[in-house]
Design a protein around this motif. Structure first.
Motif, PDB file in Angstrom:
ATOM      1  N   VAL A 526     -12.961   8.919   0.398  1.00 12.85           N
ATOM      2  CA  VAL A 526     -12.354   8.880  -0.943  1.00 12.85           C
ATOM      3  C   VAL A 526     -12.651  10.156  -1.722  1.00 12.85           C
ATOM      4  O   VAL A 526     -12.248  10.281  -2.873  1.00 12.85           O
ATOM      5  CB  VAL A 526     -12.881   7.662  -1.736  1.00 12.85           C
ATOM      6  CG1 VAL A 526     -12.449   6.370  -1.071  1.00 12.85           C
ATOM      7  CG2 VAL A 526     -14.405   7.708  -1.880  1.00 12.85           C
ATOM      8  N   ARG A 532      -4.017  15.178   2.453  1.00  7.20           N
ATOM      9  CA  ARG A 532      -3.202  14.029   2.058  1.00  7.20           C
ATOM     10  C   ARG A 532      -2.290  13.650   3.230  1.00  7.20           C
ATOM     11  O   ARG A 532      -1.272  14.281   3.471  1.00  7.20           O
ATOM     12  CB  ARG A 532      -2.370  14.366   0.818  1.00  7.20           C
ATOM     13  CG  ARG A 532      -3.225  14.610  -0.420  1.00  7.20           C
ATOM     14  CD  ARG A 532      -2.353  14.830  -1.651  1.00  7.20           C
ATOM     15  NE  ARG A 532      -3.154  14.975  -2.854  1.00  7.20           N
ATOM     16  CZ  ARG A 532      -3.596  13.966  -3.600  1.00  7.20           C
ATOM     17  NH1 ARG A 532      -3.278  12.720  -3.246  1.00  7.20           N
ATOM     18  NH2 ARG A 532      -4.307  14.172  -4.674  1.00  7.20           N
ATOM     19  N   HIS A 535      -0.734   6.918   5.196  1.00  9.00           N
ATOM     20  CA  HIS A 535      -1.578   5.920   5.826  1.00  9.00           C
ATOM     21  C   HIS A 535      -1.075   5.476   7.205  1.00  9.00           C
ATOM     22  O   HIS A 535      -1.908   5.199   8.087  1.00  9.00           O
ATOM     23  CB  HIS A 535      -1.735   4.711   4.888  1.00  9.00           C
ATOM     24  CG  HIS A 535      -2.713   4.955   3.777  1.00  9.00           C
ATOM     25  ND1 HIS A 535      -2.363   5.569   2.598  1.00  9.00           N
ATOM     26  CD2 HIS A 535      -4.051   4.695   3.698  1.00  9.00           C
ATOM     27  CE1 HIS A 535      -3.424   5.663   1.816  1.00  9.00           C
ATOM     28  NE2 HIS A 535      -4.459   5.141   2.446  1.00  9.00           N
ATOM     29  N   GLN A 608      -7.011   0.359   1.934  1.00  9.29           N
ATOM     30  CA  GLN A 608      -6.608   1.549   1.176  1.00  9.29           C
ATOM     31  C   GLN A 608      -5.089   1.707   1.174  1.00  9.29           C
ATOM     32  O   GLN A 608      -4.500   2.129   0.165  1.00  9.29           O
ATOM     33  CB  GLN A 608      -7.275   2.788   1.784  1.00  9.29           C
ATOM     34  CG  GLN A 608      -8.775   2.866   1.568  1.00  9.29           C
ATOM     35  CD  GLN A 608      -9.372   4.100   2.207  1.00  9.29           C
ATOM     36  OE1 GLN A 608      -8.685   4.872   2.884  1.00  9.29           O
ATOM     37  NE2 GLN A 608     -10.664   4.312   2.013  1.00  9.29           N
ATOM     38  N   TRP A 609      -4.459   1.359   2.263  1.00  9.96           N
ATOM     39  CA  TRP A 609      -2.995   1.442   2.366  1.00  9.96           C
ATOM     40  C   TRP A 609      -2.346   0.496   1.354  1.00  9.96           C
ATOM     41  O   TRP A 609      -1.413   0.874   0.625  1.00  9.96           O
ATOM     42  CB  TRP A 609      -2.577   1.079   3.790  1.00  9.96           C
ATOM     43  CG  TRP A 609      -1.143   1.333   4.112  1.00  9.96           C
ATOM     44  CD1 TRP A 609      -0.153   1.750   3.260  1.00  9.96           C
ATOM     45  CD2 TRP A 609      -0.525   1.190   5.394  1.00  9.96           C
ATOM     46  NE1 TRP A 609       1.032   1.872   3.916  1.00  9.96           N
ATOM     47  CE2 TRP A 609       0.833   1.547   5.234  1.00  9.96           C
ATOM     48  CE3 TRP A 609      -0.985   0.818   6.649  1.00  9.96           C
ATOM     49  CZ2 TRP A 609       1.735   1.498   6.298  1.00  9.96           C
ATOM     50  CZ3 TRP A 609      -0.100   0.787   7.710  1.00  9.96           C
ATOM     51  CH2 TRP A 609       1.247   1.122   7.532  1.00  9.96           C
ATOM     52  N   ARG A 611      -3.699  -0.740  -1.390  1.00  9.86           N
ATOM     53  CA  ARG A 611      -3.973  -0.276  -2.753  1.00  9.86           C
ATOM     54  C   ARG A 611      -3.107   0.933  -3.100  1.00  9.86           C
ATOM     55  O   ARG A 611      -2.646   1.054  -4.247  1.00  9.86           O
ATOM     56  CB  ARG A 611      -5.451   0.085  -2.884  1.00  9.86           C
ATOM     57  CG  ARG A 611      -6.367  -1.125  -2.906  1.00  9.86           C
ATOM     58  CD  ARG A 611      -7.795  -0.710  -3.194  1.00  9.86           C
ATOM     59  NE  ARG A 611      -8.659  -1.869  -3.365  1.00  9.86           N
ATOM     60  CZ  ARG A 611      -9.955  -1.800  -3.659  1.00  9.86           C
ATOM     61  NH1 ARG A 611     -10.537  -0.610  -3.810  1.00  9.86           N
ATOM     62  NH2 ARG A 611     -10.662  -2.885  -3.800  1.00  9.86           N
ATOM     63  N   ALA A 612      -2.906   1.819  -2.145  1.00 13.92           N
ATOM     64  CA  ALA A 612      -2.045   2.980  -2.404  1.00 13.92           C
ATOM     65  C   ALA A 612      -0.615   2.539  -2.692  1.00 13.92           C
ATOM     66  O   ALA A 612       0.044   3.072  -3.600  1.00 13.92           O
ATOM     67  CB  ALA A 612      -2.084   3.937  -1.213  1.00 13.92           C
ATOM     68  N   ASP A 613      -0.110   1.538  -1.930  1.00 12.22           N
ATOM     69  CA  ASP A 613       1.236   1.013  -2.194  1.00 12.22           C
ATOM     70  C   ASP A 613       1.309   0.360  -3.564  1.00 12.22           C
ATOM     71  O   ASP A 613       2.322   0.497  -4.286  1.00 12.22           O
ATOM     72  CB  ASP A 613       1.627   0.008  -1.111  1.00 12.22           C
ATOM     73  CG  ASP A 613       2.011   0.696   0.194  1.00 12.22           C
ATOM     74  OD1 ASP A 613       2.212   1.928   0.171  1.00 12.22           O
ATOM     75  OD2 ASP A 613       2.089   0.006   1.232  1.00 12.22           O
ATOM     76  N   ARG A 615      -0.542   1.088  -6.193  1.00 12.79           N
ATOM     77  CA  ARG A 615      -0.548   2.141  -7.214  1.00 12.79           C
ATOM     78  C   ARG A 615       0.807   2.835  -7.299  1.00 12.79           C
ATOM     79  O   ARG A 615       1.292   3.159  -8.392  1.00 12.79           O
ATOM     80  CB  ARG A 615      -1.651   3.160  -6.905  1.00 12.79           C
ATOM     81  CG  ARG A 615      -3.056   2.648  -7.146  1.00 12.79           C
ATOM     82  CD  ARG A 615      -4.054   3.802  -7.141  1.00 12.79           C
ATOM     83  NE  ARG A 615      -4.080   4.481  -5.843  1.00 12.79           N
ATOM     84  CZ  ARG A 615      -4.906   4.169  -4.858  1.00 12.79           C
ATOM     85  NH1 ARG A 615      -5.760   3.157  -5.002  1.00 12.79           N
ATOM     86  NH2 ARG A 615      -4.895   4.844  -3.732  1.00 12.79           N
ATOM     87  N   GLU A 616       1.420   3.075  -6.152  1.00 10.54           N
ATOM     88  CA  GLU A 616       2.730   3.727  -6.148  1.00 10.54           C
ATOM     89  C   GLU A 616       3.786   2.843  -6.797  1.00 10.54           C
ATOM     90  O   GLU A 616       4.628   3.322  -7.578  1.00 10.54           O
ATOM     91  CB  GLU A 616       3.123   4.069  -4.720  1.00 10.54           C
ATOM     92  CG  GLU A 616       4.484   4.749  -4.581  1.00 10.54           C
ATOM     93  CD  GLU A 616       4.535   6.107  -5.236  1.00 10.54           C
ATOM     94  OE1 GLU A 616       5.654   6.617  -5.465  1.00 10.54           O
ATOM     95  OE2 GLU A 616       3.459   6.680  -5.533  1.00 10.54           O
ATOM     96  N   ARG A 619       3.277   2.907 -10.478  1.00 18.42           N
ATOM     97  CA  ARG A 619       3.773   4.165 -11.042  1.00 18.42           C
ATOM     98  C   ARG A 619       5.292   4.130 -11.181  1.00 18.42           C
ATOM     99  O   ARG A 619       5.841   4.550 -12.204  1.00 18.42           O
ATOM    100  CB  ARG A 619       3.347   5.332 -10.141  1.00 18.42           C
ATOM    101  CG  ARG A 619       3.685   6.702 -10.715  1.00 18.42           C
ATOM    102  CD  ARG A 619       3.410   7.784  -9.703  1.00 18.42           C
ATOM    103  NE  ARG A 619       4.313   7.705  -8.576  1.00 18.42           N
ATOM    104  CZ  ARG A 619       5.566   8.196  -8.584  1.00 18.42           C
ATOM    105  NH1 ARG A 619       6.056   8.766  -9.684  1.00 18.42           N
ATOM    106  NH2 ARG A 619       6.333   8.086  -7.520  1.00 18.42           N
TER     107      ARG A 619
END
Length: 639
Positions: A526, A532, A535, A608-609, A611-613, A615-616, A619
């Motif tokens: 992290v 970058r 995932h 993490q994948w 959570r990233a989705d 967050r995206e 957004r």
């Protein structure tokens, strides 16, 4: 005047200590004698090489890290130090090459003028002492070239690191490496030498720039470095002395002990001078009065020179625990400790085999991390307890598997070595990566008051964005380093070679941790600075690592040839199963061990994948809401 006084003091201490320690004893009739040239030239050239190495390191470290720069370049005083360091480093390389010839003469009992080139070349290429000196000479020449080709601070920092590395090789082949407990003795000696070189060299370099207007700030930074070096020198010196003396009474009953006592007295004096520097000289220096600092530093440098002469004499003097070579146990000489009894859970966790390198690494890692957490909390910022626990657990596991009984049995049993490998390359990196140390460092480290000074935070950022870091953190490169080392180490002659050398064994263990950390930092880290990578690609990289690991274990299980036969045949215990049976057990550990760590990494990756989705998606929802609000509130424009 100061260089002359220091040289005279070092030379006088060397001659006195050589006579007092018995290094100049008369040759025994009938035994080969190298003659007076080698007898006197070898310690004098050793002293010269150590002095040149110390000054080289001190000048480079001061130019790169202590003095402010001029943009990307070193300051004018730094440029002067670079040029001087280049010349001194070239002399250091010549002294190291001369030591090769003198060492051959000393070992064979033949005057140097009667040695043939083939004999010297054979020693330099096939004997550990010769290879260490040859490596030192090559690194010193590289440092000399780097110090002359540019003026950038990055180049000066690279040269400083290489110079520090060049100091270490001879320490792995001296007194400490030649008897029992060499794991403790060698590591403590290396820590001792590196800390002393930084301490002495930094002070000498500051005396060369005493007319600089930046001296006060540079001396303050050096003072913090010197305090750490003092602690490292004291602890490592006492540890090494305990190994070499054997018992406390040898300190006053042997000549070697008297010389050690002289070094202890010098250390106390230097500690007192350091206190005077902090309490009197540094405040006066900030007020513009440089006389007190110059006088104290000059006197301290003379004491340092005397201590250096004593240290060289100690390296030539017989030690109380040397014993009778005829009575030495070959297995103890090879391993550094007697063969332990059959392994039990108690023996694997007990019977510690401490290594001062890893103990220092874990202690500094824990202390630095906790200091960063404390600084954040004092500033009113929170730091997750889970990250702290993960980092400390990783360090604790690292210390356990490199210092407890597991480390002892890993020398003799392939199966225990493989278990150690798996823990160091998989479990320890997962915990260390979970601690997010780079994020903590970037938040806790303070920026220097002078913008032209690069502090630890600035060097960390430069390292993170450097080309070597970008190359190493490419997912395919990190995967190749991790998996390639598995096959390269065990399906070649490399393992046996590394096991026979303490330096090689140490480098192997460090590689296990670093290669595992690199791959897992790319996958689940992290910290900033990571590439970058989508995932799905990271999941594929992880699956490839799992497949390569499983394939390695499967191939190893089907191998019918003993790996590193020269080493494991020489150290095979009488109570152990056959070499192939133990090797198959190690192969089974390699094949089965990765399942749980791999599953943990996969869970973290998927988490993490997700959570990233999320967050995206959040957004995108915010952007859509802003667009809708803008469309509703925007005034109508006439056509």
């Amino acid at each position: 005047m100061v260089p002359v006084a220091a040289a005279v003091s070092a030379g006088a201490a060397l001659v006195f200590a050589l006579r007092a320690g018995g290094a100049l004893a008369a040759a025994i009739p009938g035994l080969p004698d190298p003659g007076p040239v080698t007898t006197w030239a070898m310690p004098l050239v050793r002293l010269l090489a150590d002095a040149l190495a110390t000054l080289t390191v001190g000048m480079l470290v001061t130019a790169a890290f202590l003095l402010p720069g001029d943009g990307p370049s070193v300051s004018p005083h730094g440029w002067l130090l670079l040029r001087r360091a280049g010349a001194l480093s070239a002399g250091w390389a010549v002294a190291a090459l001369a030591l090769i010839v003198l060492t051959v003469s000393d070992l064979l009992g033949v005057p140097p003028q009667r040695l043939g080139a083939a004999t010297v070349n054979s020693f330099a290429s096939s004997i550990s002492q010769g290879r260490a000196l040859l490596l030192q000479a090559g690194l010193a020449l590289t440092v000399a070239a780097l110090a002359r080709v540019g003026v950038s601070r990055g180049l000066a920092a690279t040269a400083a690191v290489l110079a520090l590395i060049a100091v270490a090789p001879p320490a792995f082949t001296g007194h400490a490496a030649g008897a029992g407990n060499h794991q403790i003795a060698v590591s403590s000696l290396v820590v001792h030498v590196l800390a002393a070189v930084l301490w002495i060299g930094g002070l000498a370099a500051l005396l060369m720039v005493r007319r600089s207007r930046h001296l006060a700030d540079a001396a303050s930074r050096y003072s913090r470095l010197a305090l750490g070096c003092f602690a490292a020198v004291a602890v490592s010196g006492l540890t090494n002395a305990a190994v070499r003396l054997g018992t406390l009474d040898q300190l006053w009953q042997t000549r070697y002990g008297w010389l050690v006592g002289g070094k202890l007295v010098a250390l106390v004096i230097l500690g007192a001078v350091g206190v005077a520097h902090r309490s009197r000289a540094l405040p006066a220096l900030r007020a513009g009065r440089r006389g007190a600092f110059a006088r104290l530093a000059a006197g301290e440098l003379v004491v340092f020179a005397t201590t250096l002469g004593l240290a060289v004499a100690l390296s030539r003097s017989p030690t109380p625990v040397a014993g009778n070579p005829a009575d030495a146990d070959p297995l103890t000489e090879l391993l550094g400790f007697p063969m332990p009894a059959a392994p039990t859970p108690g023996n694997l966790l007990g019977q510690p085999l401490p290594d001062l390198f890893f103990l220092t690494l874990t202690a500094c890692g824990a202390a630095g991390y906790l200091a960063g957490v404390r600084r954040l909390r004092r500033a009113g910022h929170r730091w997750p307890i889970a990250r702290t626990a993960s980092w400390l657990a990783g360090l604790l596991l690292l210390a356990a598997f490199t210092g407890l009984g597991v480390a002892r049995y890993a020398y003799a049993l392939f199966s225990v070595h493989m278990a150690q490998h798996m823990v160091l390359s998989m479990l320890v990196p997962i915990l260390l990566v979970g601690g997010a140390p780079i994020t903590l460092a970037l938040r806790a480290l303070r920026r220097p008051a002078d913008p032209q000074v690069r502090g630890a935070r600035e060097w960390l950022l430069l390292t993170l964005h450097s080309r070597p870091t970008k190359l190493l953190t490419h997912p395919l490169v990190a995967l190749g380093v991790y998996t390639g080392s598995l096959f390269g180490l065990y399906f070649s002659d490399l393992l046996g070679t590394l096991m026979r050398s303490h330096l090689g064994h140490l480098a192997m263990l460090v590689h296990f941790v670093v290669s595992g950390y690199l791959l897992l930092w790319v996958l689940i880290g992290v910290d900033p600075g990571r590439p970058r990578v989508p995932h799905p690609i990271l999941v594929l990289i992880h699956l490839a690592a799992m497949m390569a690991h499983g394939f390695f274990g499967l191939v190893l299980m089907q191998t019918t040839t003993v790996i590193a036969p020269d080493w494991y045949t020489a150290v095979h215990p009488a109570w152990a199963p056959s070499l192939l049976v133990d090797q198959n057990l190690g192969a089974g550990i390699a094949w089965a061990f990765g399942e749980i760590p791999a599953a943990v990494v996969m869970i973290l990756l998927v988490r993490q994948w997700i959570r990233a989705d999320q967050r995206e998606q959040a957004r995108l929802d915010r952007a859509a809401d802003r667009a809708e609000a803008t469309a509703v509130t925007a005034p109508l424009r006439p056509r």
